[in-house]
Design an enzyme around this catalytic site. Structure first.
Site, PDB file in Angstrom:
ATOM      1  N   LYS A  80      48.174 -25.409 -14.279  1.00  0.00           N
ATOM      2  CA  LYS A  80      49.249 -24.710 -15.016  1.00  0.00           C
ATOM      3  C   LYS A  80      48.941 -24.768 -16.496  1.00  0.00           C
ATOM      4  CE  LYS A  80      53.353 -23.057 -13.874  1.00  0.00           C
ATOM      5  NZ  LYS A  80      53.507 -22.389 -12.601  1.00  0.00           N
ATOM      6  N   GLY A 109      68.783 -15.777 -13.683  1.00  0.00           N
ATOM      7  CA  GLY A 109      67.521 -15.288 -14.226  1.00  0.00           C
ATOM      8  C   GLY A 109      67.336 -13.835 -13.843  1.00  0.00           C
ATOM      9  N   GLY A 144      64.465 -12.124 -15.028  1.00  0.00           N
ATOM     10  CA  GLY A 144      63.079 -11.827 -15.414  1.00  0.00           C
ATOM     11  C   GLY A 144      62.360 -11.227 -14.218  1.00  0.00           C
ATOM     12  N   ASN A 145      61.053 -11.314 -14.207  1.00  0.00           N
ATOM     13  CA  ASN A 145      60.279 -10.712 -13.130  1.00  0.00           C
ATOM     14  C   ASN A 145      60.717 -11.238 -11.750  1.00  0.00           C
ATOM     15  OD1 ASN A 145      58.166  -9.415 -11.692  1.00  0.00           O
ATOM     16  ND2 ASN A 145      56.956 -11.268 -11.840  1.00  0.00           N
ATOM     17  N   GLY A 150      63.598 -13.147 -10.841  1.00  0.00           N
ATOM     18  CA  GLY A 150      65.011 -12.946 -10.532  1.00  0.00           C
ATOM     19  C   GLY A 150      65.328 -11.486 -10.243  1.00  0.00           C
ATOM     20  N   TYR A 151      64.819 -10.614 -11.091  1.00  0.00           N
ATOM     21  CA  TYR A 151      65.107  -9.187 -10.901  1.00  0.00           C
ATOM     22  C   TYR A 151      64.563  -8.692  -9.562  1.00  0.00           C
ATOM     23  CZ  TYR A 151      64.522  -4.218 -10.810  1.00  0.00           C
ATOM     24  OH  TYR A 151      64.523  -2.922 -10.368  1.00  0.00           O
TER      25      TYR A 151
HETATM   26  N1  GLU Z   1      53.182 -18.604 -11.919  1.00  0.00           N
HETATM   27  C1  GLU Z   1      53.284 -18.356 -10.536  1.00  0.00           C
HETATM   28  C2  GLU Z   1      53.714 -19.609  -9.791  1.00  0.00           C
HETATM   29  O1  GLU Z   1      54.301 -20.494 -10.366  1.00  0.00           O
HETATM   30  C3  GLU Z   1      52.039 -17.704  -9.955  1.00  0.00           C
HETATM   31  C4  GLU Z   1      50.778 -18.474 -10.112  1.00  0.00           C
HETATM   32  C5  GLU Z   1      49.532 -17.696  -9.737  1.00  0.00           C
HETATM   33  O2  GLU Z   1      49.624 -16.573  -9.301  1.00  0.00           O
HETATM   34  O3  GLU Z   1      48.457 -18.280  -9.905  1.00  0.00           O
HETATM   35  O4  GLU Z   1      53.562 -19.712  -8.613  1.00  0.00           O
END
Ligand code: GLU
Length: 419
Positions: A105, A217, A219-220, A222-223
């Site tokens: 992350k 939420g 955003g991507n 929640g929506y």
């Molecule tokens: N950010 C998203 C998650 O938390 C996707 C991560 C990804 O596609 O690598 O699962």
């Protein structure tokens, strides 16, 4: 957001599971901390000509099952501990849905709403310059997360390819479809959540038109969750953004709400004029009020640690679908369980995003293109299988769904490490 506790909680959770699975101490030791944590400065030339220093992170938790994988978030409250905790969650998530990926992350401490488009582009490219030696298609593959999107991935993959000296689309996922992005990736996390909702519908006998949902939420994630649920006939009675949200008794149409928000700037403005709302129609609510509403299904789809020991006893929903990462603290979880609330853990509920990322990664490597229908279909096959595995283990071991999901995921990683 108490991010130190967020990381300590994720370590505690791992230890509990490791205990049940009788995982060897040396394996647990490795899993308790990320393999590598990169902290770096990102100097960005601002529009006024001055250089501003931003702080970036990338945590690479584990790569036993494949390259580190996980998003990059842009948020003012990003911290080292938060990113470490989220990278560990990614390891479990990828293992649970059986993807050939480990967990990672990244994040930058920034409020992207305060940047111009040019500043945002320079920050995104600066991030890649900072971590270039540590990432790549078979090393660590970043993707979008909170406040990052396909455009940001396009800048990042372009910067990576420039530094590498060759076009390398598989270095990032969540790219625009024009640049080897997957059609359907953008809505995949929300879509996956609704695949899980439909599985719940079968086992608990929900009648969509009589089932109310509150989605925190817009955003991507929640929506899209709200929108796919709406199309299945569910009644979305509340949603929110950072500044607060709206309760609409007769149910709202997410697509119309999004269109209106783009025009007016705020969700609440769509159902209210200034502070005056038609009570039969819309009522402004705070994020806390949304969480405590009398609703069948509560869907936290924003950030971590929103349901804590302070508000858990006030939750009136019967089901929680965790579309955000880590929205419920372990203390809150105990309170919710006593209240017989059924929770679908984040590593299952929101795994549609990284699953679609896996398809995109394959396509970018093989230079093949899938149609959106195929992407979403394949995604539902993966998530339905994961749901069944979690459900069956929970029944067999008489544990809740979160524990079952963690038992499956941690076991897969630990067994591979042992081998
Ligand atoms: N950010 C998203 C998650 O938390 C996707 C991560 C990804 O596609 O690598 O699962």
């Amino acid at each position: 957001m108490d991010s130190q506790n967020f990381f300590l909680d994720s370590q505690k959770q791992l230890k509990e599971i490791a205990n049940i699975l009788k995982i060897k101490p040396e394996i647990l030791r490795e899993l308790e901390e990320p393999h590598r944590l990169i902290k770096f400065q990102i100097p960005v030339q601002m529009d006024n000509g001055k250089v501003k220093i931003f702080f970036g992170f990338r945590s690479q938790h584990n790569n036993t099952l494949g390259p580190y994988k996980g998003g990059i978030r842009f948020h003012p409250e990003v911290s080292e501990d938060e990113i470490k905790a989220l990278s560990m969650l990614m390891t479990w998530k990828c293992a649970l849905v059986d993807l050939p990926f480990g967990g990672g992350k990244g994040g930058v401490i920034v409020d992207p709403r305060k940047l111009s488009k040019g500043e945002l582009e320079r920050l995104s490219r600066g991030y890649v310059k900072g971590i270039f030696p540590y990432i790549g298609p078979d090393i660590d593959v970043p993707a979008p997360d909170v406040n990052t999107n396909a455009q940001i991935m396009a800048w990042m993959v372009n910067e990576y390819s420039k530094l590498k000296g060759k076009d390398t689309p598989a270095a990032f996922t969540g790219k625009p479809p024009e640049l080897w992005g997957l059609k359907g990736r953008e809505e995949a996390t929300g879509y996956g959540g609704v695949v899980i909702l439909k599985k719940l519908q079968k086992v608990f006998g929900f009648k969509p038109r009589e089932t109310t949902l509150a989605v925190q939420g817009f955003g991507n994630v929640g929506y899209n969750f709200a929108n796919f649920a709406f199309r299945e006939g569910y009644k979305i009675i509340a949603t929110s953004e950072c500044e607060g949200g709206i309760y609409v008794k007769k149910g709202l149409n997410p697509e119309e709400t999004l269109r209106c928000r783009e025009e007016k700037g705020k969700i609440a403005e769509c159902y209210c004029v200034g502070s005056v709302c038609d009570l039969n129609y819309g009522k402004q609510i705070t994020n806390d009020e949304l969480l405590e509403m009398e609703v069948d299904i509560l869907v936290p789809a924003a950030v971590e640690n929103v349901i804590t020991k302070e508000n858990a006893s006030k939750i009136r929903a019967k089901y929680i679908i965790e579309m955000a990462n880590g929205p419920v603290t372990p203390e809150a979880e105990i309170i919710l369980e006593e209240k017989c609330v059924v929770s679908i853990p984040d590593i299952l509920a929101n795994s549609g995003g990284v699953t679609a990322s896996y398809f995109e990664w394959l396509q970018s490597k093989e230079k093949k293109k899938w149609e959106r229908e195929k992407s979403l279909h394949e995604l539902s096959v993966v998530l339905e299988k994961a749901f069944e595995e979690v459900w069956n283990l929970a029944k067999k071991e008489k544990v809740n769904l979160k524990k079952a999901a963690y038992l499956l995921a941690v076991d897969r990683v630990a067994k591979a490490m042992k081998k």
